[in-house]
Design an enzyme around this catalytic site. Sequence first.
Site, PDB file in Angstrom:
ATOM      1  N   SER A  75       0.794  -1.230   0.000  1.00 19.55           N
ATOM      2  CA  SER A  75       0.000   0.000   0.000  1.00 19.55           C
ATOM      3  C   SER A  75       0.825   1.278   0.000  1.00 19.55           C
ATOM      4  O   SER A  75       0.329   2.323  -0.397  1.00 19.55           O
ATOM      5  CB  SER A  75      -0.952  -0.008   1.192  1.00 19.55           C
ATOM      6  OG  SER A  75      -0.227  -0.175   2.392  1.00 19.55           O
ATOM      7  N   HIS A 113      -5.383  -4.165  -2.128  1.00 22.92           N
ATOM      8  CA  HIS A 113      -5.084  -3.141  -3.138  1.00 22.92           C
ATOM      9  C   HIS A 113      -4.923  -3.733  -4.540  1.00 22.92           C
ATOM     10  O   HIS A 113      -4.590  -3.023  -5.483  1.00 22.92           O
ATOM     11  CB  HIS A 113      -3.802  -2.371  -2.778  1.00 22.92           C
ATOM     12  CG  HIS A 113      -4.041  -1.300  -1.763  1.00 22.92           C
ATOM     13  ND1 HIS A 113      -4.662  -0.112  -2.053  1.00 22.92           N
ATOM     14  CD2 HIS A 113      -3.750  -1.255  -0.434  1.00 22.92           C
ATOM     15  CE1 HIS A 113      -4.741   0.634  -0.963  1.00 22.92           C
ATOM     16  NE2 HIS A 113      -4.197  -0.040   0.032  1.00 22.92           N
ATOM     17  N   LYS A 132     -12.397  -1.041  -0.977  1.00 27.24           N
ATOM     18  CA  LYS A 132     -11.549  -0.199  -1.833  1.00 27.24           C
ATOM     19  C   LYS A 132     -12.138  -0.151  -3.240  1.00 27.24           C
ATOM     20  O   LYS A 132     -13.104   0.549  -3.453  1.00 27.24           O
ATOM     21  CB  LYS A 132     -10.108  -0.696  -1.770  1.00 27.24           C
ATOM     22  CG  LYS A 132      -9.520  -0.388  -0.392  1.00 27.24           C
ATOM     23  CD  LYS A 132      -8.124  -0.881  -0.156  1.00 27.24           C
ATOM     24  CE  LYS A 132      -7.663  -0.394   1.213  1.00 27.24           C
ATOM     25  NZ  LYS A 132      -6.902  -1.374   1.972  1.00 27.24           N
TER      26      LYS A 132
HETATM   27  C1  LIG Z   1      -7.023  -1.627   3.424  1.00 29.51           C
HETATM   28  C2  LIG Z   1      -6.393  -2.922   3.715  1.00 29.51           C
HETATM   29  C3  LIG Z   1      -7.012  -3.844   4.574  1.00 29.51           C
HETATM   30  C4  LIG Z   1      -8.250  -3.498   5.345  1.00 29.51           C
HETATM   31  O1  LIG Z   1      -9.397  -3.542   4.549  1.00 29.51           O
HETATM   32  P1  LIG Z   1     -10.735  -2.878   5.090  1.00 29.51           P
HETATM   33  O2  LIG Z   1     -11.805  -3.516   4.283  1.00 29.51           O
HETATM   34  O3  LIG Z   1     -10.602  -1.402   4.881  1.00 29.51           O
HETATM   35  O4  LIG Z   1     -10.837  -3.219   6.542  1.00 29.51           O
HETATM   36  C5  LIG Z   1      -6.417  -5.072   4.740  1.00 29.51           C
HETATM   37  N1  LIG Z   1      -5.273  -5.393   4.102  1.00 29.51           N
HETATM   38  C6  LIG Z   1      -4.635  -4.527   3.290  1.00 29.51           C
HETATM   39  C7  LIG Z   1      -3.379  -4.934   2.605  1.00 29.51           C
HETATM   40  C8  LIG Z   1      -5.174  -3.259   3.066  1.00 29.51           C
HETATM   41  O5  LIG Z   1      -4.550  -2.405   2.264  1.00 29.51           O
END
Ligand SMILES: *Cc1c(COP(=O)(O)O)cnc(C)c1O
Length: 392
Positions: free
Chosen positions: A180, A208, A239
């Site tokens: 990320s 992501h 996302k």
């Molecule tokens: C954003 C993210 C999460 C968390 O996801 P949410 O649905 O926002 O709780 C988990 N793992 C990674 C790698 C992320 O980037």
Amino acid sequence: MGALDFLDQELKQLRADGLFRTNRVLAGPQGARAVIDGQEVVNLSSNDYLGLANDSRLKEAAIAGVRDWGAGTAAVRTIIGTMAIHEELERKLAAFKHTEAAIVFQSGFTCNSGVVPTIVGEGDTIISDELNHASIIDGARLSRAQIVRYRHRDLDDLEAKLKEAQSSRRRLVVTDGVFSMDGDIAPLPGIVALCQRYGAISYVDDAHASGVLGEAGRGSVHHFHLDGQVDVQVGTLSKAVGVLGGYVASNRALIDWLVHRGRPFLFSTSHPPAVTMACIRALEIMESEPERHRRLWSNTAYFKAKLEDLGFDCGHSETPITPVIVGEGARAMEMSDRLMKEGVFAQGIAYPTVAKDKGRLRTIVTAGHSESDLDEAVTAFAKVGREMGLIP
Ligand SMILES: *Cc1c(COP(=O)(O)O)cnc(C)c1O
């Protein structure tokens, strides 16, 4: 004297260190342009990769969810909180990911924190990329397995750690599909080969990568033609899918096991119908409108090339996450503030999230940006970058 008075001291220290923060606030929907702290700006910091968060069809689906199924479910999945639409979404996710089955959790975070402890425990070893997401780290800690970190994307180090863990009962190798903060991609073919050689379980968190990599955004496993070879795929609905939730796509046995042992699934209420219905609609759109996915990548190529031409250090990004590395964290924060004055929002990121000398702005281009949005952003980056002496 109150019992929480120690927090005053902690908060004072945060302020003194310049680390105290208040949230930026949206005055309307998430989007490529948004009203942030009262100002309309080009928004380069959302994870709304496909521009679905404010799509009218998702909103209609959510409204229909409330109308036909109610505002909430008032039960956990395993008591009487499973509605037909929850199972429909899970069937759609399994089909989308080309796996036997899928199961939805309340968020990507609860997915990782809930799933890892159902696969490994005492006597096992988790071998984890050093830049993995916090929710993976929490899941690993909750499992009580031994945790070993391997150097970021380093297959030689991973192999060394697998060799050292040969006497463990089970070995679990975990990686983000796309990282990320740098936008780089995990070397999955090498990871899968090592897992097979050393008898380890492979686990990829595609938060992501879902909606971003692979045909129609099926994720990093599909991107590398590894369908059927990764044991556990985690994804998020929060996302690119534009709504909320997390899911595991895997074989039937793991999904059945999670119904019995996944603690957030067992002990926390299921998604409200509006969320589930909007997710179902989003998946349909992802499959029927590949042009969104193409637009995400053409926007990414366009924006990245412009930033690099200007002379910015964009690291090793291979995805729509493009860091602009500026050095000290305070510089990143200053640049973010200056960009805001020019009508562009790009979040500054500093230590401890990234290394002390790798403070950066983290930009994410989406399918929702127009060419003029991106040109506006580039103009602002050029002006501020020159003023701050970052580019010639
Ligand atoms: C954003 C993210 C999460 C968390 O996801 P949410 O649905 O926002 O709780 C988990 N793992 C990674 C790698 C992320 O980037």
